[in-house]
Design a protein around this motif. Structure first.
Motif, PDB file in Angstrom:
ATOM      1  N   VAL A  90       0.857  -1.182   0.000  1.00 41.28           N
ATOM      2  CA  VAL A  90       0.000   0.000   0.000  1.00 41.28           C
ATOM      3  C   VAL A  90       0.895   1.235   0.000  1.00 41.28           C
ATOM      4  CG1 VAL A  90      -1.754   1.287   1.269  1.00 41.28           C
ATOM      5  CG2 VAL A  90      -1.814  -1.226   1.233  1.00 41.28           C
ATOM      6  N   LEU A  91       0.612   2.172  -0.899  1.00 46.22           N
ATOM      7  CA  LEU A  91       1.474   3.349  -1.022  1.00 46.22           C
ATOM      8  C   LEU A  91       1.240   4.332   0.125  1.00 46.22           C
ATOM      9  CD1 LEU A  91       1.203   3.935  -4.876  1.00 46.22           C
ATOM     10  CD2 LEU A  91       3.134   2.981  -3.604  1.00 46.22           C
ATOM     11  N   ALA A  92       2.315   4.856   0.681  1.00 40.10           N
ATOM     12  CA  ALA A  92       2.197   5.895   1.703  1.00 40.10           C
ATOM     13  C   ALA A  92       1.521   7.113   1.084  1.00 40.10           C
ATOM     14  CB  ALA A  92       3.587   6.262   2.223  1.00 40.10           C
ATOM     15  N   GLY A  93       0.527   7.645   1.751  1.00 42.36           N
ATOM     16  CA  GLY A  93      -0.195   8.793   1.209  1.00 42.36           C
ATOM     17  C   GLY A  93      -1.272   8.420   0.221  1.00 42.36           C
ATOM     18  N   ALA A  94      -1.623   7.126   0.148  1.00 35.53           N
ATOM     19  CA  ALA A  94      -2.683   6.694  -0.774  1.00 35.53           C
ATOM     20  C   ALA A  94      -4.002   7.380  -0.429  1.00 35.53           C
ATOM     21  CB  ALA A  94      -2.841   5.182  -0.693  1.00 35.53           C
ATOM     22  N   LYS A  95      -4.783   7.691  -1.469  1.00 39.42           N
ATOM     23  CA  LYS A  95      -6.082   8.337  -1.250  1.00 39.42           C
ATOM     24  C   LYS A  95      -7.097   7.357  -0.658  1.00 39.42           C
ATOM     25  CE  LYS A  95      -5.405  11.672  -4.999  1.00 39.42           C
ATOM     26  NZ  LYS A  95      -5.858  12.128  -6.330  1.00 39.42           N
ATOM     27  N   ASN A  96      -6.943   6.076  -0.986  1.00 43.36           N
ATOM     28  CA  ASN A  96      -7.907   5.070  -0.522  1.00 43.36           C
ATOM     29  C   ASN A  96      -7.166   3.863   0.054  1.00 43.36           C
ATOM     30  OD1 ASN A  96     -10.071   3.416  -0.058  1.00 43.36           O
ATOM     31  ND2 ASN A  96     -10.800   3.379  -2.175  1.00 43.36           N
ATOM     32  N   PRO A  97      -6.501   4.049   1.204  1.00 43.08           N
ATOM     33  CA  PRO A  97      -5.688   2.947   1.754  1.00 43.08           C
ATOM     34  C   PRO A  97      -6.516   1.748   2.211  1.00 43.08           C
ATOM     35  CG  PRO A  97      -5.827   4.781   3.306  1.00 43.08           C
ATOM     36  CD  PRO A  97      -6.412   5.266   2.019  1.00 43.08           C
ATOM     37  N   ASP A  98      -7.742   1.974   2.697  1.00 43.76           N
ATOM     38  CA  ASP A  98      -8.543   0.849   3.194  1.00 43.76           C
ATOM     39  C   ASP A  98      -8.893  -0.128   2.070  1.00 43.76           C
ATOM     40  OD1 ASP A  98      -8.447   1.881   5.730  1.00 43.76           O
ATOM     41  OD2 ASP A  98     -10.357   2.951   5.570  1.00 43.76           O
ATOM     42  N   ASP A  99      -9.342   0.385   0.933  1.00 41.62           N
ATOM     43  CA  ASP A  99      -9.651  -0.504  -0.185  1.00 41.62           C
ATOM     44  C   ASP A  99      -8.372  -1.050  -0.826  1.00 41.62           C
ATOM     45  OD1 ASP A  99     -12.393  -0.436   0.047  1.00 41.62           O
ATOM     46  OD2 ASP A  99     -12.619   1.329  -1.232  1.00 41.62           O
ATOM     47  N   ALA A 100      -7.288  -0.276  -0.771  1.00 43.57           N
ATOM     48  CA  ALA A 100      -6.012  -0.785  -1.292  1.00 43.57           C
ATOM     49  C   ALA A 100      -5.580  -2.025  -0.511  1.00 43.57           C
ATOM     50  CB  ALA A 100      -4.945   0.303  -1.207  1.00 43.57           C
ATOM     51  N   LYS A 101      -5.814  -2.034   0.790  1.00 41.46           N
ATOM     52  CA  LYS A 101      -5.487  -3.204   1.611  1.00 41.46           C
ATOM     53  C   LYS A 101      -6.315  -4.417   1.188  1.00 41.46           C
ATOM     54  CE  LYS A 101      -4.218  -0.377   5.618  1.00 41.46           C
ATOM     55  NZ  LYS A 101      -4.628   0.091   6.975  1.00 41.46           N
ATOM     56  N   LYS A 102      -7.580  -4.179   0.822  1.00 41.40           N
ATOM     57  CA  LYS A 102      -8.429  -5.285   0.366  1.00 41.40           C
ATOM     58  C   LYS A 102      -7.928  -5.849  -0.964  1.00 41.40           C
ATOM     59  CE  LYS A 102     -12.507  -3.397   2.713  1.00 41.40           C
ATOM     60  NZ  LYS A 102     -13.835  -2.744   2.539  1.00 41.40           N
ATOM     61  N   VAL A 103      -7.432  -4.977  -1.832  1.00 41.69           N
ATOM     62  CA  VAL A 103      -6.868  -5.438  -3.103  1.00 41.69           C
ATOM     63  C   VAL A 103      -5.615  -6.272  -2.838  1.00 41.69           C
ATOM     64  CG1 VAL A 103      -5.834  -4.726  -5.295  1.00 41.69           C
ATOM     65  CG2 VAL A 103      -7.833  -3.504  -4.399  1.00 41.69           C
ATOM     66  N   LEU A 104      -4.773  -5.814  -1.916  1.00 43.18           N
ATOM     67  CA  LEU A 104      -3.574  -6.582  -1.575  1.00 43.18           C
ATOM     68  C   LEU A 104      -3.952  -7.950  -1.001  1.00 43.18           C
ATOM     69  CD1 LEU A 104      -0.327  -5.182  -0.015  1.00 43.18           C
ATOM     70  CD2 LEU A 104      -1.195  -7.428   0.626  1.00 43.18           C
ATOM     71  N   ASP A 105      -4.978  -7.960  -0.130  1.00 42.19           N
ATOM     72  CA  ASP A 105      -5.452  -9.244   0.413  1.00 42.19           C
ATOM     73  C   ASP A 105      -5.843 -10.191  -0.724  1.00 42.19           C
ATOM     74  OD1 ASP A 105      -5.134  -8.106   2.896  1.00 42.19           O
ATOM     75  OD2 ASP A 105      -7.276  -7.774   3.246  1.00 42.19           O
ATOM     76  N   PHE A 106      -6.482  -9.648  -1.756  1.00 42.77           N
ATOM     77  CA  PHE A 106      -6.913 -10.482  -2.879  1.00 42.77           C
ATOM     78  C   PHE A 106      -5.714 -11.028  -3.661  1.00 42.77           C
ATOM     79  CE2 PHE A 106      -8.311 -10.805  -7.391  1.00 42.77           C
ATOM     80  CZ  PHE A 106      -9.139 -11.904  -7.232  1.00 42.77           C
ATOM     81  N   LEU A 107      -4.644 -10.224  -3.775  1.00 38.65           N
ATOM     82  CA  LEU A 107      -3.466 -10.665  -4.548  1.00 38.65           C
ATOM     83  C   LEU A 107      -2.796 -11.896  -3.930  1.00 38.65           C
ATOM     84  CD1 LEU A 107      -1.766  -7.255  -5.499  1.00 38.65           C
ATOM     85  CD2 LEU A 107      -3.313  -8.654  -6.870  1.00 38.65           C
ATOM     86  N   ILE A 108      -2.971 -12.118  -2.622  1.00 35.71           N
ATOM     87  CA  ILE A 108      -2.390 -13.329  -2.016  1.00 35.71           C
ATOM     88  C   ILE A 108      -3.472 -14.330  -1.624  1.00 35.71           C
ATOM     89  CG2 ILE A 108      -0.241 -12.260  -1.251  1.00 35.71           C
ATOM     90  CD1 ILE A 108      -1.432 -12.108   1.566  1.00 35.71           C
ATOM     91  N   SER A 109      -4.683 -14.111  -2.135  1.00 37.32           N
ATOM     92  CA  SER A 109      -5.756 -15.082  -1.889  1.00 37.32           C
ATOM     93  C   SER A 109      -5.509 -16.350  -2.701  1.00 37.32           C
ATOM     94  CB  SER A 109      -7.107 -14.481  -2.271  1.00 37.32           C
ATOM     95  OG  SER A 109      -7.194 -14.315  -3.675  1.00 37.32           O
TER      96      SER A 109
END
Length: 333
Positions: free
Chosen positions: A253-272
């Motif tokens: 997740v990029l520091a200063g991301a506009k949407n960090p909460d949904d970015a975390k969900k996308v990262l979770d999906f990448l290792i699903s």
């Protein structure tokens, strides 16, 4: 370049607060149905922005860290990870599934990067070419400087290519920080060809690919022979597993991301489990998650090396630019 934009449920109704920009490299590939299903069920619209290879991607993330160009980045590899982390590009985040295998490739203790895939860089040889010419194929680094292999090798430029940099680091690990320039001088004297990127080297100059180029030795991946299986069920090429350098690709997740909460969900999906199962078939690399089945042909055509070379991240970070400049000067001199 922005590609892969998908709206939820059609039309233009996707709420902007659930839009995530995924910044990645040009080799990004994913099962389209799976990707669409994730966006539909999660309610997250993912815009994919491709930015060259891993090196170019890392450089752009560092240069834009004060005003990040996305919410999550995927594709910074282990040869460049130290630069991005030390520059403060990523924010800490530990995915709930990080303990399901990705932790084996943990970059450091800061939890800013999560391993998504592994793709060791190795010399590949066209075994069919050597059989047709009734010559023995090379068996390792040293053979590439033997006059009987003169004019047969193509590699990627370490200054412009991630696998090219991995190959350079592999030779430094093999020959030592003081002696690798001598090895590269001998490579140059033996008419090595240096291309700017993997696609040109593998798809145009390598005889074992569909491009049927003139050179039977190339720097590619341990998994590449799986893509060169003939009608007889056997691969036409072989990776020299004693020349491999481990390359792990990370997401964060990029520091200063506009949407960090949904970015975390996308990262979770990448290792699903679902995403990781399609990694070998879509990007020809190994999944980071444990227990994910590989295509049957990979067991014989593309086994993961047991002991790939690696250099400490701090050593790479401290010397990367110096080594690349040394190599560039040597090749141009």
């Amino acid at each position: 370049m922005v590609a892969g934009c998908s709206l939820v449920g059609g039309g233009e109704q996707a709420p902007s607060q659930h839009t995530v920009t995924l910044v990645t490299h040009d080799s990004w590939a994913v099962d389209k149905t799976l990707w669409a299903d994730f966006q539909k069920t999660s309610g997250i619209t993912v815009k994919v922005s491709m930015n060259g290879d891993a090196g170019a991607l890392t450089n752009k993330l560092v240069l834009t860290k004060a005003n990040p160009i996305g919410d999550i980045a995927y594709g910074v590899d282990s040869t460049f990870a130290s630069r991005a982390v030390s520059a403060g590009v990523f924010a800490p985040y530990t995915s709930p599934d990080a303990s399901q295998g990705p932790q084996r490739y943990q970059f450091d203790d800061s939890h800013r990067l999560t391993a998504i895939d592994v793709g060791d860089v190795c010399l590949n040889v066209d075994t069919g070419w050597y059989a047709a010419h009734n010559r023995p194929a090379p068996s390792g680094y040293a053979d590439l400087t033997d006059p009987k292999y003169k004019g047969q090798t193509v590699v990627e430029d370490p200054s412009t290519s991630s696998p090219g940099l991995a190959f350079l680091l592999g030779t430094i690990k093999q020959f030592g920080a003081d002696n690798w320039p001598d090895y590269w001088s001998k490579l140059k004297a033996n008419d090595v060809k240096v291309d700017s990127g993997w696609d040109e080297a593998y798809s145009q100059d390598f005889s074992g690919s569909s491009g049927k180029g003139p050179r039977p030795i190339v720097v590619s991946y341990a998994s590449s022979p799986a893509d060169e299986i003939g009608d007889d069920g056997k691969p036409r090429t072989k990776a020299l597993l004693n020349t491999c350098y481990r390359q792990v690709e990370y997401a964060g997740v990029l520091a200063g991301a506009k949407n960090p909460d949904d970015a975390k969900k996308v990262l979770d999906f990448l290792i699903s489990q679902k995403f990781q199962e399609q990694v070998p078939g879509s990007m020809y690399v190994y999944p980071s998650r444990s227990g994910v089945s590989l295509p049957a042909a990979w067991k014989t055509a593309a086994p993961l090396p047991d002991a790939p070379a690696q250099l400490p991240a701090d050593q790479v970070d401290a010397n990367r630019e110096k080594w690349v400049q040394q190599c560039r000067t040597l090749l141009q001199g």
